[in-house]
Each structure stands twice: as C-alpha cells, then as structure tokens.
Design a protein around this motif. Sequence first.
Motif, PDB file in Angstrom:
ATOM      1  N   PRO A 222     -11.428  26.669 122.355  1.00  0.00           N
ATOM      2  CA  PRO A 222     -10.196  26.628 121.584  1.00  0.00           C
ATOM      3  C   PRO A 222      -9.386  28.375 122.233  1.00  0.00           C
ATOM      4  CG  PRO A 222     -11.707  25.676 120.181  1.00  0.00           C
ATOM      5  CD  PRO A 222     -12.632  26.123 121.473  1.00  0.00           C
ATOM      6  N   THR A 223     -10.229  28.949 122.389  1.00  0.00           N
ATOM      7  CA  THR A 223      -9.629  30.376 122.708  1.00  0.00           C
ATOM      8  C   THR A 223      -8.901  30.267 124.030  1.00  0.00           C
ATOM      9  OG1 THR A 223     -11.879  31.021 123.555  1.00  0.00           O
ATOM     10  CG2 THR A 223     -11.090  31.627 121.172  1.00  0.00           C
ATOM     11  N   PHE A 224      -9.035  29.380 124.911  1.00  0.00           N
ATOM     12  CA  PHE A 224      -8.341  29.409 126.112  1.00  0.00           C
ATOM     13  C   PHE A 224      -6.976  29.006 126.007  1.00  0.00           C
ATOM     14  CE2 PHE A 224     -11.880  27.518 129.142  1.00  0.00           C
ATOM     15  CZ  PHE A 224     -12.839  28.606 128.378  1.00  0.00           C
ATOM     16  N   PHE A 225      -6.576  28.569 124.745  1.00  0.00           N
ATOM     17  CA  PHE A 225      -5.085  28.210 124.374  1.00  0.00           C
ATOM     18  C   PHE A 225      -4.497  28.821 123.081  1.00  0.00           C
ATOM     19  CE2 PHE A 225      -7.851  24.707 126.237  1.00  0.00           C
ATOM     20  CZ  PHE A 225      -7.075  24.192 127.087  1.00  0.00           C
ATOM     21  N   GLY A 226      -4.933  30.135 123.085  1.00  0.00           N
ATOM     22  CA  GLY A 226      -4.166  30.892 122.254  1.00  0.00           C
ATOM     23  C   GLY A 226      -4.839  31.180 120.660  1.00  0.00           C
ATOM     24  N   ALA A 227      -5.997  30.620 120.566  1.00  0.00           N
ATOM     25  CA  ALA A 227      -6.615  31.071 119.120  1.00  0.00           C
ATOM     26  C   ALA A 227      -6.886  32.487 119.153  1.00  0.00           C
ATOM     27  CB  ALA A 227      -7.910  30.179 118.813  1.00  0.00           C
ATOM     28  N   ASP A 228      -6.474  33.314 117.940  1.00  0.00           N
ATOM     29  CA  ASP A 228      -6.688  34.577 117.931  1.00  0.00           C
ATOM     30  C   ASP A 228      -8.209  35.020 117.572  1.00  0.00           C
ATOM     31  OD1 ASP A 228      -3.600  35.260 117.933  1.00  0.00           O
ATOM     32  OD2 ASP A 228      -3.690  33.927 116.138  1.00  0.00           O
ATOM     33  N   ILE A 229      -8.907  34.330 116.881  1.00  0.00           N
ATOM     34  CA  ILE A 229     -10.410  34.668 116.467  1.00  0.00           C
ATOM     35  C   ILE A 229     -11.095  33.486 116.360  1.00  0.00           C
ATOM     36  CG2 ILE A 229      -9.779  35.116 114.139  1.00  0.00           C
ATOM     37  CD1 ILE A 229     -12.017  37.509 114.313  1.00  0.00           C
ATOM     38  N   MET A 230     -12.424  33.505 116.869  1.00  0.00           N
ATOM     39  CA  MET A 230     -13.150  32.352 116.388  1.00  0.00           C
ATOM     40  C   MET A 230     -14.612  32.744 116.287  1.00  0.00           C
ATOM     41  SD  MET A 230     -13.518  29.300 119.544  1.00  0.00           S
ATOM     42  CE  MET A 230     -14.802  29.901 120.746  1.00  0.00           C
ATOM     43  N   ALA A 231     -15.404  31.623 115.622  1.00  0.00           N
ATOM     44  CA  ALA A 231     -16.676  31.955 115.051  1.00  0.00           C
ATOM     45  C   ALA A 231     -17.696  30.955 115.464  1.00  0.00           C
ATOM     46  CB  ALA A 231     -16.622  32.496 113.527  1.00  0.00           C
ATOM     47  N   GLY A 232     -18.941  31.564 115.872  1.00  0.00           N
ATOM     48  CA  GLY A 232     -20.079  30.416 116.068  1.00  0.00           C
ATOM     49  C   GLY A 232     -21.344  31.104 115.657  1.00  0.00           C
ATOM     50  N   SER A 233     -22.384  30.235 115.745  1.00  0.00           N
ATOM     51  CA  SER A 233     -23.837  30.583 115.062  1.00  0.00           C
ATOM     52  C   SER A 233     -24.519  30.739 116.300  1.00  0.00           C
ATOM     53  CB  SER A 233     -24.005  29.653 114.220  1.00  0.00           C
ATOM     54  OG  SER A 233     -25.461  29.841 114.091  1.00  0.00           O
ATOM     55  N   LEU A 234     -25.657  31.720 116.217  1.00  0.00           N
ATOM     56  CA  LEU A 234     -26.305  31.983 117.437  1.00  0.00           C
ATOM     57  C   LEU A 234     -27.686  31.228 117.203  1.00  0.00           C
ATOM     58  CD1 LEU A 234     -26.342  35.664 118.253  1.00  0.00           C
ATOM     59  CD2 LEU A 234     -25.194  33.876 119.282  1.00  0.00           C
ATOM     60  N   TYR A 235     -27.832  30.413 116.082  1.00  0.00           N
ATOM     61  CA  TYR A 235     -28.868  29.527 116.098  1.00  0.00           C
ATOM     62  C   TYR A 235     -28.314  28.261 116.168  1.00  0.00           C
ATOM     63  CZ  TYR A 235     -28.936  30.598 111.292  1.00  0.00           C
ATOM     64  OH  TYR A 235     -28.495  31.048 109.646  1.00  0.00           O
ATOM     65  N   PHE A 248     -21.498  35.197 116.030  1.00  0.00           N
ATOM     66  CA  PHE A 248     -20.630  35.739 116.859  1.00  0.00           C
ATOM     67  C   PHE A 248     -19.422  35.803 116.374  1.00  0.00           C
ATOM     68  CE2 PHE A 248     -21.056  31.719 119.364  1.00  0.00           C
ATOM     69  CZ  PHE A 248     -19.535  31.456 119.534  1.00  0.00           C
ATOM     70  N   LEU A 249     -18.325  36.645 116.788  1.00  0.00           N
ATOM     71  CA  LEU A 249     -16.856  36.350 116.639  1.00  0.00           C
ATOM     72  C   LEU A 249     -16.307  36.785 117.983  1.00  0.00           C
ATOM     73  CD1 LEU A 249     -16.349  38.134 113.210  1.00  0.00           C
ATOM     74  CD2 LEU A 249     -16.173  35.537 113.756  1.00  0.00           C
ATOM     75  N   VAL A 250     -15.158  35.906 118.375  1.00  0.00           N
ATOM     76  CA  VAL A 250     -14.715  36.415 119.866  1.00  0.00           C
ATOM     77  C   VAL A 250     -13.138  36.334 119.463  1.00  0.00           C
ATOM     78  CG1 VAL A 250     -16.571  35.633 121.299  1.00  0.00           C
ATOM     79  CG2 VAL A 250     -14.877  34.057 120.386  1.00  0.00           C
ATOM     80  N   GLY A 251     -12.332  37.326 120.155  1.00  0.00           N
ATOM     81  CA  GLY A 251     -10.971  37.156 119.867  1.00  0.00           C
ATOM     82  C   GLY A 251      -9.968  38.331 120.287  1.00  0.00           C
ATOM     83  N   ARG A 252      -8.878  38.540 119.591  1.00  0.00           N
ATOM     84  CA  ARG A 252      -8.095  39.568 120.083  1.00  0.00           C
ATOM     85  C   ARG A 252      -8.669  40.763 119.393  1.00  0.00           C
ATOM     86  NH1 ARG A 252      -3.307  38.104 116.696  1.00  0.00           N
ATOM     87  NH2 ARG A 252      -3.713  40.022 115.530  1.00  0.00           N
ATOM     88  N   LYS A 253      -8.611  41.891 120.122  1.00  0.00           N
ATOM     89  CA  LYS A 253      -9.180  43.225 120.027  1.00  0.00           C
ATOM     90  C   LYS A 253      -8.997  43.560 118.646  1.00  0.00           C
ATOM     91  CE  LYS A 253     -10.243  47.566 122.285  1.00  0.00           C
ATOM     92  NZ  LYS A 253     -11.638  47.272 122.323  1.00  0.00           N
ATOM     93  N   ASP A 254      -7.596  43.766 117.980  1.00  0.00           N
ATOM     94  CA  ASP A 254      -7.568  44.371 116.924  1.00  0.00           C
ATOM     95  C   ASP A 254      -8.274  43.723 115.578  1.00  0.00           C
ATOM     96  OD1 ASP A 254      -5.617  42.263 117.346  1.00  0.00           O
ATOM     97  OD2 ASP A 254      -4.740  42.901 115.489  1.00  0.00           O
ATOM     98  N   LEU A 255      -8.386  42.164 115.942  1.00  0.00           N
ATOM     99  CA  LEU A 255      -9.201  41.520 115.083  1.00  0.00           C
ATOM    100  C   LEU A 255     -10.562  41.610 115.015  1.00  0.00           C
ATOM    101  CD1 LEU A 255      -7.091  38.222 114.891  1.00  0.00           C
ATOM    102  CD2 LEU A 255      -6.721  40.069 113.687  1.00  0.00           C
ATOM    103  N   ILE A 256     -11.164  41.877 115.948  1.00  0.00           N
ATOM    104  CA  ILE A 256     -12.580  41.933 116.164  1.00  0.00           C
ATOM    105  C   ILE A 256     -12.976  43.510 115.717  1.00  0.00           C
ATOM    106  CG2 ILE A 256     -14.675  42.339 117.960  1.00  0.00           C
ATOM    107  CD1 ILE A 256     -13.861  39.436 117.496  1.00  0.00           C
ATOM    108  N   GLU A 257     -12.089  44.393 116.028  1.00  0.00           N
ATOM    109  CA  GLU A 257     -12.152  45.649 115.575  1.00  0.00           C
ATOM    110  C   GLU A 257     -12.371  45.521 113.846  1.00  0.00           C
ATOM    111  OE1 GLU A 257      -9.215  48.057 117.282  1.00  0.00           O
ATOM    112  OE2 GLU A 257     -10.479  48.456 118.978  1.00  0.00           O
TER     113      GLU A 257
END
Length: 421
Positions: A222-235, A248-257
């Motif tokens: 989903p992040t390929f298409f403009g989602a700002d931040i996304m969550a997932g589990s490592l287990y 984990f969280l992945v996304g826009r720099k200010d949101l990750i900060e």
Amino acid sequence: MTLSWKENLPQELQEKITKVEKKIQPRLEEIDEQVLYNQQRVLDLFRKHHVGEEDLVPSTGYGYDDIGRDKLEAIYADYFKVDDALVRPQFASGTHAISTALFSMLRPGDTLYYLTGTPYDTIQEVIGLAGNKPGNMKEWGINFATTELLDNGEVDYENAKKDIMDPSIKVVAIQRSLGYAVRASFTVAKIKKMIKFIKEYRPDVNIFIDNCYGEFSEVEEPTFFGADIMAGSLYKNAGAGIVKGGAFLVGRKDLIEGAGSRLTVPGAGKGEGPTWGYMRDMYQGFFMAAHTTGEAQKGMIYTAALCEEMGMNVAPKWSDPRTDIVQTVTFGDPDPMIKFCAAIQHYSPMNSFVDPIPYHQDGYEDKVVMASGSFVEGSTIELSSDGPIRPPYRLYIQGGLSYAHAKIAITRAVKDTFYQD
C-alpha cells in the motif's frame, strides 16, 4: 516400495486430496513467481546496503549509534518505498505499533476515521469502543468515526464522501486484513483506489494502513501508492517465524519521527532503543519473509480447496487472489469448529498434547477458541487458527512456516472432524 504421507487416511479423503493437488498446482506456481520477485527485491537491498556481520552486533542500554538497527530500518524504508522506518523489538505486538502510530498523530478533539468499517476487537479497545480500559483514545478526548462497509464487504464510497469531510478528522485508517469480520481482505489494488479517494476529498489528512498479515503477500504494498504510514508485526509475515517479538512502522519521515517519540521519549525519539540480541533474527527474518509468506499462502490455498471439496463455505476461494495469509472456514455450528481447531493444535510441533478450550481473552468481546502450537508465542506466520464463539462459527486459519506442515495438519483436521475411525 513407495511411501506416502497419505497412508492411513480414508480412501475417499485420499482421492479428494489427489484431486485438490492437481487442481491447485497452477496457483502454487503463481505463488512461486511472486516469491521469486519479492525475494530478488530483498536480496538487492541487502547488497545495496552492504549488510555485514558487524550489523548483527547487538546494542544495550540507550542503544545510541546502533548501526545494524539503523541499516535494517533503511532497508525496510527502501523495500516499502517510503522515507523512514521504525523496526523495534520494543513493540509488544502489531496492535502496539498501530496504537503508537495513531496516538502520535492524534490530539484531544481530533477524530480518527476508519474508511473500512469498525476495526477488529483489539483496536476497539485502543479506541475505547469496547473494554473501557484506562488510557484509551476516548479517555484522551480523541473521537472515532467510520463508514460501515456495504453488505458485499466493499467500501461505501457514497456515504464516505460525506462522512470524510468532517474537519476534525486528522487520520484516515484502512484495515487490509479482515480481522474477525465476514468480508474479504482488501487487495492492494482496492487499497490503491481507497488512497486515491481519500487524497481527492481530504488531501490534508494522514492515511494510515494496518498491514498486519499483508507483507509480501503480493508484489506491491500500500505504501507504493501514497499511504503516509503503515504498521506490521514481526511475528507475522515480516519476521518469517524467526523473530521472537516486535513490530514495525514505515512511512513519511516526520510521522516516523513522531512515532519514535511516542515509543520512547521526545528528544531522543528513534535514536534510542537497544536491540539486545535481536538483530540477527530481524535481518534473517526479513530475508526469509518472502519465502515463508509464500509457503503460508500455499498452505491456505490447499486449505480452501480441500475444505471446499468437503462442502464447506470458505473465503477466499482457492482460486481467488491472495492479499494476506488468512483463510476462513465457516462451520455454522460451534462443535465442528472447536474440533477442527483442536486438530490443528494436535498436529502442531509445540503443545500438540493440549486441547483448545474457548475462553474470554483480553481484548475480545466473545469467547475465543485458539490453536497455536508455535515456537514463538502468538506467532501467526506459524500455522494457527482462532475464532470467536458466535454465529456463523467461522474459524480464521493463518500461517504455516512450510507448505508441508500446513498440508499435513489441515488434512488431519479434516479427517478428525469429518471421518470416524
């Protein structure tokens, strides 16, 4: 003499298995191609970032200047095509990562809006829709709104056009997987349409994706298409059954900060956080994730086909597109549901001698029956099943570190539930 894993199965069941194996072979080959594509992307990133033995050295204490942690987060950011990432063992679960992200973006008086209907039970507890536990969003004066899905499980865009215009809405959330709902999980193509819709009507909001169970299940995210931040589990998918905890969280720099400051403290943010002995598992888990997710998907395709052959209602169908590692089987009655779940437990590598008993689990409204004979507690990339004891008595089956294990366990569950010795 040829040995067969099908020995000691009823002849009728053996014939059904042979039929299913032949039928699903083209779908399994499609999964193999998906795995190869995703595996190549991961390998290329390990090579690009020059991953070496020194990156596996753990940090302690504050965790400052953890080069392995920072490099892994750069790899995650690259893979998901975003600015930054927060990949930490300090997250207790995917729900913890989701809560961290949402609380970091919302303030008293703001509204969290779900485009995909009311979220699943544990997120309802975070919001304050259920449980009334201290510290939920309701207690903090954060509001919640949603547009419920249509009867066919699709987004109600007509009503959403009106609902989304509330100026207090600051975050729009999309839940990829189905939770305990009766709808299908949303493919990336459908999420792409949702993101486009949100940006058309509310370009000012942050778009959050609950991607649990979804990573590596398709060749796009989903992040390929403009989602700002996304969550997932490592287990779940991204840990491949190797990682013992975290999310984990992945996304826009200010949101990750912002999420980093919520996870630790403002000022230190994502610069703090020791990795102890987790780095080797986290690197290896991400490297193995494409393969392991593919194995789980193959197991769920087999599950769908065999259970359908037994006359059961399954979703998705074996031939449907797959966007996660979850398979639902509807029993219509609690007894066979519990029996099937128990058989999965009995054909697990851990705690095979345990009988699952429905009980009230924290974060869930109804009694839940759960089978999880996993090496990592709560791991759902490992073969597991669970479901609420309420109509239509649907079991949610997921995972499988190997196709072989899923195939054996599901076959035995069908035998133990539907064939008398």
